[in-house]
Design an enzyme around this catalytic site. Structure first.
Site, PDB file in Angstrom:
ATOM      1  N   HIS A 202       0.990  -1.265  -0.021  1.00  0.00           N
ATOM      2  CA  HIS A 202       0.245  -0.162  -0.045  1.00  0.00           C
ATOM      3  C   HIS A 202       0.785   1.289   0.184  1.00  0.00           C
ATOM      4  O   HIS A 202       0.511   2.195  -0.633  1.00  0.00           O
ATOM      5  CB  HIS A 202      -0.902   0.029   1.403  1.00  0.00           C
ATOM      6  CG  HIS A 202      -1.734  -0.985   1.120  1.00  0.00           C
ATOM      7  ND1 HIS A 202      -1.956  -2.208   2.061  1.00  0.00           N
ATOM      8  CD2 HIS A 202      -2.832  -1.219   0.486  1.00  0.00           C
ATOM      9  CE1 HIS A 202      -2.780  -2.992   2.155  1.00  0.00           C
ATOM     10  NE2 HIS A 202      -3.485  -2.527   1.166  1.00  0.00           N
TER      11      HIS A 202
ATOM     12  N   SER B 131      -2.045  -8.332   3.304  1.00  0.00           N
ATOM     13  CA  SER B 131      -2.532  -8.004   4.458  1.00  0.00           C
ATOM     14  C   SER B 131      -2.698  -9.501   5.076  1.00  0.00           C
ATOM     15  O   SER B 131      -2.702  -9.742   6.407  1.00  0.00           O
ATOM     16  CB  SER B 131      -3.894  -7.380   4.485  1.00  0.00           C
ATOM     17  OG  SER B 131      -3.736  -6.243   3.911  1.00  0.00           O
TER      18      SER B 131
END
Ligand code: PAF
Length: 279
Positions: free
Chosen positions: A37, A186
């Site tokens: 990200h 994640s």
């Protein structure tokens, strides 16, 4: 950095940028932010006058037996990452804010979403396309940034934007990897130490398959088998799929005659990992 929770507030926060013609960049995320990200936010920061990061765990893209409830949520840490990487606005709506009325309208990209993950996660890409289109309409950014690790998601979004004439430029950002090759995700935090040690085999298998194409193999079944054999040899891994596909419509190929993506999904214990490489 401004943190806003409502559609009205994010629109208000963007009013002056829109009036002055400043380029607005959007980085849609589900939070639990990591180096992948960070690369998206930095890419947006380099090219856009205003950078908006959305953090929203979208229930619509999770199946009934998937990990919506246990999906990692880490807002305080996420806000620190957004601040450090130069985001201007974080849009962090509640589920009720995003789905104010029961959702009767959906964005569905046929064909591109049907194979690979689409086969094993029914409704997933419809949920992704719908929330992404909502975010595009809410933020009205000029550019939006997505990771290439989620290759099929990126292809679905590109096709939706093309088919529906959505006025936004989609930018794919290369996959960020750990030193041992594991694509950062994640969901990696679900892995226990033993599972984490075997996880890089996924990337290794894909690289070996890509190597066969580079050495001249044109039969997709043989290339696929190269990756399959490596993955199957790992007792902690269960292969969901390995496919050689064309990069734009994500259709499985039998003969390789140009640029392709080699994509795979595996389970390690209760964790599902995906990855892809080019030839
Ligand atoms: O890639 C993700 O994190 C999500 O699928 C996205 C694009 C933010 C939509 O919820």
């Amino acid at each position: 950095m401004e943190v806003v929770q409502t559609v009205n507030d994010v629109r208000k926060a963007l009013l002056s940028a829109r009036k002055s013609g400043t380029v607005i960049g959007l980085v849609p995320t589900m939070g639990a932010l990591h180096a992948g990200h960070e690369a998206l936010i930095e890419a947006a920061r380099r090219k856009c006058g205003v950078v908006v990061v959305s953090i929203f765990v979208n229930p619509l893209q999770f199946g009934p037996n998937e990990d919506y409830q246990r999906y990692p949520r880490a807002l305080v840490k996420d806000l620190g990452i957004c601040r450090r990487h130069g985001a201007d606005i974080v849009f962090n709506p509640s589920v009720d804010e995003m789905y104010r009325t029961p959702q009767l309208t959906f964005a569905e990209v046929t064909r591109v979403s049907e194979d690979l993950c689409g086969k094993f996660r029914p409704g997933h890409f419809r949920g992704v396309a719908t929330v992404v289109l909502k975010l595009f309409n809410i933020v009205r950014a000029n550019r939006a940034y997505f990771g290439e690790k989620d290759m099929q998601q990126l292809a679905v979004i590109r096709r939706m934007v093309a088919d529906l004439n959505v006025p936004i430029e989609i930018i794919g950002v290369p996959t960020v990897r750990e030193a041992d090759g594991l694509a950062i995700s994640s969901r990696n935090e679900y892995l226990n130490p033993a599972e984490r040690r075997v996880a890089p085999v996924l990337y290794h298998a894909l690289q070996e398959a890509a190597g066969r194409i580079r050495s001249g193999e044109r039969d997709a079944a043989k290339v696929r088998e190269t990756a399959m054999a490596i993955l199957r040899a790992e007792p902690l891994m269960r292969v969901e799929y390995v496919e050689i596909v064309d990069p734009s419509e994500i259709q499985p190929l039998s003969t390789i005659s140009g640029p392709v993506r080699i994509a795979a999904a595996v389970w390690i214990g209760g964790t599902r990992l995906i990855d892809n490489v080019g030839n």
